[in-house]
Write a protein that holds these residues in place. Structure first.
Motif: not given
Length: 407
Positions: A63-71
């Motif tokens: 998930a962090m690879a796809l959406c690194p700006e996520g919280v």
């Protein structure tokens, strides 16, 4: 078929994320992912994170690879239940009959506002919950509960739609795959496809007798519902449990028998809580453990008499663990089941009955935990799980939300 007034369905939009945004306003508009209690995977995501390609159940590192700006925040089911109860209170102000189906879903008997219609009733419910609880929901109103859920699914997010005209129903059903019907998935979908049933409208127009033969009586009930005949009632009171269960993933797989034993004890303490709350006794217990390589094993036992006593049930489960444990294999998850449930009714004591040290210890433990918090006092066998108890997210799970119908 018996006719009744319209039925409504309320479904919160990205509920776990919405609940986090209620107490953390700065999360509004940001891509937010809610993580499971071990923090290893995404169990809910905002629409912004979904647009980035993150799916439910995805490991956190993917998930962090796809959406690194996520919280990314750890789930808090205790808080989610608080808001869920507020939504339930609001619904009970607007309807004389409400079914608490799940933590973020409700069915209700529609009462149209004075001078308004069913469409206005849908908007009223949506807007009242937003005003009181600050959680966005979508509301669907139809002739049956199955249709109402399909309508709310089609109206997301933050929609409010009433469809009671048969022609409009048919247009909706033609546009939805049959798997959108709750109760149609996997094996049932495979049984319907050879008969040319791919959409909800295909199912509604199929021969009822064939649907009953293929999908049994529960499938026939869905057929009636799709055709506008309300045969599945609103259940304002939860039906009695047939089985109670507690368990789940360990987070980190283990091959150590003492850790496996600690998990069994932890889950039994939770299971005993539910037996006491529902005032039932277990006539039989079952233990199931799943291993990382995909295989599973289990054991069953019958206590001498139906009971909710921790010490008696623990003695019954001890040989079940021995049968289920595979030396050298890495266990990843576990479930305990209380079966053959009997009501906890007053009874005459036998000659050798009475209160023993097990009863006294249980009473003290319950009194301490009622006063100081869940699991403040627990069995010493759970000491290997110190980090689990230190994480407050582990103090409440989705199955601990009581009163809902779907669990």
């Amino acid at each position: 078929m018996k006719r009744q007034g319209p039925i409504g369905h309320v479904d919160a939009d990205c509920y776990y994320v919405a609940a986090e945004r209620v107490r953390h306003a700065h999360l509004a508009g940001l891509p937010v992912g809610v993580l499971g209690n071990q923090g290893a995977c995404v169990i809910a995501k905002s629409y912004e994170m979904k647009a980035a390609g993150v799916g439910t159940g995805m490991p956190i590192w993917d998930a962090m690879a796809l959406c690194p700006e996520g919280v990314y925040v750890k789930r808090d089911f205790r808080w989610y239940e608080v808001l869920s109860r507020l939504m339930l209170e609001t619904m009970r102000e607007l309807s004389p009959k409400v079914e608490y189906y799940s933590i973020d879903e409700f069915y209700f008997e529609v009462v149209s506002p004075r001078g308004g219609d069913d469409q206005e009733a849908a908007r009223l419910v949506r807007d009242r919950i937003m005003e009181r609880v600050r959680v966005p929901v979508t509301v669907g109103i139809a002739r049956t509960r199955t249709l109402a859920k399909l309508i709310s699914d089609a109206a997301k997010p933050f929609g409010a739609r009433a469809v009671l005209d048969p022609a409009a129903e048919h247009a909706l059903l033609a546009a939805r795959p049959v798997t959108d019907v709750t109760g149609i998935a996997g094996r049932r979908e495979r049984l319907l496809l050879p008969r040319g049933i791919r959409t909800c409208l295909d199912l509604a127009r199929a021969d009822r007798r064939i649907i009953r033969r293929v999908l049994t009586a529960s499938g026939e009930a869905l057929w009636w519902e799709l055709n506008g005949d309300p045969v599945i009632p609103i259940n304002a009171q939860r039906t009695p449990h047939k089985v109670l269960s507690r368990g789940g993933s360990f987070g980190a797989p283990t091959g150590r028998p003492e850790v496996l034993w600690a998990w069994l004890v932890r889950n039994l303490e939770r299971l005993v809580e539910e037996l006491a709350f529902h005032r039932v006794l277990a006539g039989r217990v079952a233990f199931w453990v799943g291993y990382r390589d995909g295989h599973a094993s289990e054991g069953r036992a019958t206590p001498g008499v139906p009971t909710d006593r921790f010490d008696v049930l623990l003695d019954a489960l001890r040989p079940c663990l021995r049968r289920a444990w595979v030396p050298g294999a890495m266990a990843a998850r576990m479930h305990l089941f209380a079966e053959d449930l009997r009501p906890h009714l007053p009874r005459h004591l036998g000659l050798f009955d009475g209160t023993g040290p097990g009863d006294a210890a249980t009473a003290v433990k319950r009194a301490v935990n009622d006063r100081h918090g869940r699991f403040a006092l627990r069995s010493g066998a759970t000491l290997p799980l110190g980090p689990i108890y230190a994480d407050r997210a582990n103090g409440h799970d989705i199955c601990d939300v009581r009163g809902k119908t779907c669990f």
